[in-house]
Design an enzyme around this catalytic site. Structure first.
Site, PDB file in Angstrom:
ATOM      1  N   VAL A  14     -10.175   1.544  -3.945  1.00 18.51           N
ATOM      2  CA  VAL A  14      -9.504   0.261  -3.759  1.00 18.51           C
ATOM      3  C   VAL A  14      -8.502   0.308  -2.605  1.00 18.51           C
ATOM      4  CG1 VAL A  14      -9.815  -0.329  -6.177  1.00 18.51           C
ATOM      5  CG2 VAL A  14      -7.716   0.799  -5.470  1.00 18.51           C
ATOM      6  N   GLU A  15      -8.093  -0.869  -2.153  1.00 15.57           N
ATOM      7  CA  GLU A  15      -7.145  -1.048  -1.051  1.00 15.57           C
ATOM      8  C   GLU A  15      -7.554  -0.266   0.191  1.00 15.57           C
ATOM      9  OE1 GLU A  15      -2.972  -0.989  -1.728  1.00 15.57           O
ATOM     10  OE2 GLU A  15      -3.108  -1.967  -3.676  1.00 15.57           O
ATOM     11  N   GLY A  16      -8.827  -0.341   0.534  1.00 13.68           N
ATOM     12  CA  GLY A  16      -9.352   0.381   1.689  1.00 13.68           C
ATOM     13  C   GLY A  16      -9.936   1.702   1.248  1.00 13.68           C
ATOM     14  N   ARG A  67       0.826  -1.205   0.000  1.00 13.02           N
ATOM     15  CA  ARG A  67       0.000   0.000   0.000  1.00 13.02           C
ATOM     16  C   ARG A  67       0.860   1.255   0.000  1.00 13.02           C
ATOM     17  NH1 ARG A  67      -4.219   0.576   4.766  1.00 13.02           N
ATOM     18  NH2 ARG A  67      -5.757  -0.363   3.383  1.00 13.02           N
ATOM     19  N   LEU A  80      -0.520   2.580  -5.007  1.00 21.12           N
ATOM     20  CA  LEU A  80      -1.452   3.665  -5.291  1.00 21.12           C
ATOM     21  C   LEU A  80      -0.809   5.048  -5.134  1.00 21.12           C
ATOM     22  CD1 LEU A  80      -4.680   2.137  -3.755  1.00 21.12           C
ATOM     23  CD2 LEU A  80      -4.249   2.602  -6.162  1.00 21.12           C
TER      24      LEU A  80
END
Length: 828
Positions: A500-502, A378, A382
């Site tokens: 995405v990703e939380g 992460r 991103l």
């Protein structure tokens, strides 16, 4: 009046000791000494005696460890044991998974800036730079985002082949397994450059190098699994995906409905111990083309074939694509950014236990595996993709605003446009520094759980802000899709990275402060750990040390917040040059304010703070902006403290200060216990709200930097694809910028003659010819303007299509559209 001197001395010495954070015993000695000496010199023996008696009643028990523990710490321990919930195994694992870096200093109220300034300067190795200049540059030259997003809904086959052959999927895989073994900084640089030309390609490359099979195998795989899969993942023979998210639980791994039952079954002609898996996953990037699927599920052993535990917990496995019963291949379409993404399903699929990552002994370890690896991926993917885009948007908007004329002026000269461009430039600088800081943290061996959440949230939010402002500046040029549009798809796809990703709402409301308050606070986690000790004596001693350290920490932050608020952060020893020392001092002030407000919120609200998501989010905003501002100061230092970068640094820094003031004011205004809120306001803002947003003058300087070639702009655009190739309109426009600026004096002479009314022609070429004949410009200058007019036309013009070109291919060919595609429902 002299009778008050001992009291004032005691208060002043205590305040100074709290501000400087001297120890308990030294505070006792200094206070007693000053009160006695100055009180007697002032001729106030009675008051001095009274003050010393009261002081002794407070200080002596605090300094006697046995007395303090028995009469103060033990009762507090009982209260804490009742009000502080015991950490679950899941929460304990999550808290222990990451590490604490410089963000811990920002929570301290008194940051040790040497821990930041002495961090090594991140830099690419020779091999990494060669990869950027070679394969990455070549890949960018192959990418046509209009072809990818509109014509193919996929990367072209030759691009897929190039990515695999050049090991773009193997950046995190060690060389011993055939990978590139790049640093996190190089990983970030590659993604930034690719993202500046194609979001689809950047997403495709990011996933195999983020949380997924390769990362998990490196940390937890058996030697057999590593030797088999890692070389194949590195060279693209295997394409990975990782299936976590589902319709019911989302990405909450602790609530997975997907399950696997331990049983015996037939595999390759033999009866073996294995699992029967049932799962329903969606939003899985690379799933439609994946050859190996990482799967998260909950594992049960009802017949106790592996032991006496029935619910083994979250477990991770690797399933080959050819696994019988695996449903894979259908695609989602994420907002016309067609990276491969789709569902993965299976019902009652039998696989052997050897498919578990790490083997059967890793059953039930999936949650730990996920949280230990998540922060690293992460921190890179991103934020890097967002950084690549904002760099491109800064280049494009600055050049376009200089090229595009309205009322005879470049549109960048208008203050409304200038305001948007200042936000673009300042937030690009902040994003660059932020993504660089988190990558550097990974390279230092950290697992930056809190910084990765900060980077994911703020880099993607900055990206959303920048693309919105860039679209506003471009106007119609930005909204007409076609081969020459370089912004539209990015604007369409901005919510993808937000989600995405939380999802960002969750990341801001729960994760940044929720994790940061416990991880980064110097005492909270120690207090919670003390409660879990079995031996009462150890528990009391550990708790006593932590809780009184916490109390002193709170008093210190209260005093530091008050003093730095009264002085508007003009005091204190800090690093930096003459320009940046004031910035470090401001961060000292807001670090103390954060520590104070966080302690008050946790102390007063206790467990209820978990449900006060807006307060938690605002406190998280303060921590985030402290981290971003620190990252910018480090970036400025590592860049050689260039004077040319100061407008960018100052604009972004002042926005961070403004954001922190707004966030703290929001915490205080909305704090449920009003007397406590009044105290907080007196300590945090003793002279009121004095921070201001970046000024118009500063914004003008930032906008000016974007609109002309200069060293600050060049640094801002590093690691973006600016080659003026046929597939890169931004690169061509950027290359033209110097010619546009050189022609502006000539253009002003021409426009002056045009406004005089002496030129009668209507066509531009004829007008230029008349201007030459009138002596307003020379023949060379006329040719210069003609060439420039022709060159800039492609960046002002937009695409248009024959209506038939916009009809879907299936309709043009007379084919029946899949009924499930019409309704958006899954085919039976």
């Amino acid at each position: 009046m002299s009778a008050l001197i001992p009291i004032l001395v005691a208060l002043i010495v205590s305040a100074v000791c709290a501000y400087l954070r001297v120890g308990l015993r030294l505070w006792t000695i200094l206070t007693a000494a000053f009160v006695i000496v100055l009180g007697l010199l002032a001729g106030a023996p009675v008051t001095t005696t009274i003050v010393m008696v009261v002081f002794a009643l407070i200080a002596v028990p605090l300094n006697l460890d046995g007395v303090r523990r028995r009469y103060l710490s033990a009762p507090m321990l009982k209260v804490f044991s009742k009000v502080i919930p015991k950490l679950s195994d899941t929460e304990q694992t999550a808290l222990e998974a990451g590490t604490v870096g410089f963000e811990g200093e920002l929570f301290s109220g008194k940051p040790d800036w040497t821990k930041l300034t002495r961090q090594p300067m991140p830099a690419l190795s020779a091999d990494e730079q060669a990869f950027m200049d070679g394969p990455v540059e070549e890949l960018c030259g192959m990418l046509d985002e209009w072809q990818v997003t509109h014509e193919l809904a996929d990367l072209p086959p030759q691009v897929w082949d190039f990515i695999k052959q050049n090991k773009f999927f193997g950046m995190i895989i060690p060389k011993q397994y055939g990978g590139l073994e790049f640093s996190a900084l190089a990983h970030s640089a590659v993604l930034q450059k690719v993202a500046s030309i194609s979001a689809t390609a950047a997403s495709t490359i990011a996933v195999p190098n983020s949380l997924g099979p390769a990362e998990l195998l490196l940390h937890y795989g058996s030697d057999e699994q590593k030797n088999h899969f890692l070389p194949r993942l590195a060279d693209g023979r295997e394409v990975p995906c990782f299936a976590l998210t589902g319709p019911q639980a989302g990405s909450d791994a602790t609530s997975l409905p997907d399950y696997g039952i331990v049983c015996k079954g037939e595999y390759e002609g033999e009866e073996v111990l294995g699992l029967r898996l049932t799962f329903d996953k969606r939003y899985i990037t690379l799933a439609p083309v994946a050859t190996v699927v990482g799967l998260a599920f909950r594992m049960y052993d009802p017949d106790q074939l592996l032991g006496d535990i029935e619910d083994l917990g979250i477990t991770l496995a690797l399933l080959p694509r050819e696994t019988e019963g695996l449903e894979i291949g259908r695609r989602h379409l994420p907002l016309n950014i067609p990276f491969q993404n789709g569902p993965v399903r299976g019902k009652d699929i039998f696989v052997p236990l050897t498919t578990l990552i790490g083997g059967p002994h890793m059953a039930g370890q999936g949650w730990r595996m996920l949280v230990e690896c998540l922060s690293v991926g992460r921190a890179i993917s991103l934020p890097s993709n967002a950084t690549g885009f904002v760099r491109m948007a800064s280049a494009a908007t600055g050049a376009y605003a200089r090229i595009r004329k309205q009322f005879g002026l470049s549109i960048g000269r208008f203050e409304g446009v200038e305001e948007a461009m200042a936000r673009i430039g300042g937030r690009t600088y902040a994003t660059v520094a932020l993504s660089r800081a988190t990558a550097a943290a990974v390279d230092r061996g950290e697992k930056p759980a809190v910084p990765s959440a900060i980077a994911k949230y703020h880099a993607t939010e900055y990206g959303r802000s920048v693309v919105s402002d860039a679209m506003d500046v471009h106007g119609g040029k930005g909204i007409i899709l076609g081969p020459s549009n370089y912004l539209g798809r990015s604007w369409q796809g901005a919510p993808i990275s937000i989600t995405v990703e939380g999802a960002n709402i969750m990341t801001r409301s729960f994760m940044i402060f929720g994790q940061g308050a416990i991880r980064c606070h110097p005492y909270v986690l120690k207090e919670m750990h003390a409660l879990n000790l079995d031996d009462y004596g150890d528990r009391l001693r550990t708790f006593d040390k932590a809780v009184f350290g916490h109390i002193g920490f709170g008093f210190s932050n209260a005093m530091r917040s008050l003093v730095l608020g009264l002085t508007h952060a003009r005091i204190g020893k800090v690093p930096g040059d003459a320009y940046t020392r004031r910035f470090y001092r401001k961060l000292n002030r807001y670090s103390a304010a954060l520590g104070l407000c966080a302690d008050i919120a946790m102390g007063v609200l206790g467990g209820r703070l978990k449900f006060k998501e807006k307060l938690s989010a605002r406190l998280g905003d303060v921590l985030s902006n402290l981290y971003i501002a620190s990252a910018m100061l480090k970036f400025y230092q590592d860049s050689g403290q260039p004077e040319a970068d100061r407008p960018l640094l100052a604009w972004a820094f002042h926005e961070c200060m403004w954001n922190m003031q707004v966030a703290l004011d929001g915490v205080i205004r909305n704090f449920p216990m009003r007397p406590v809120a009044w105290l907080m306001r007196a300590l945090v803002f003793p002279l009121g709200l004095r921070e201001v947003p970046p000024s118009d003058r500063l914004g003008h300087r930032v906008a000016a930097l974007l609109m002309c070639p200069n060293e600050a702009r060049t640094r801002l655009l590093q690691w973006s694809y600016m080659t003026p190739s046929a597939n890169n309109p931004v690169g061509r426009m950027n290359a033209l910028l110097a010619d546009v600026i050189a022609a502006e004096p000539v253009e002003r002479k021409f426009l002056k003659e045009l406004k005089s009314g002496n030129i009668k022609a209507h066509e531009y070429a004829e007008q230029l010819l008349e201007a030459q004949k009138l002596g307003a410009i020379t023949a060379v200058e006329r040719e210069q303007l003609e060439k420039l007019h022709e060159a800039t036309a492609e960046f002002i013009n937009v695409d248009d299509f024959d209506p038939s070109e916009l009809v879907a291919a299936k309709v043009r060919e007379g084919k029946e559209v899949n009924p499930s595609a019409k309704t958006g429902k899954r085919a039976a």
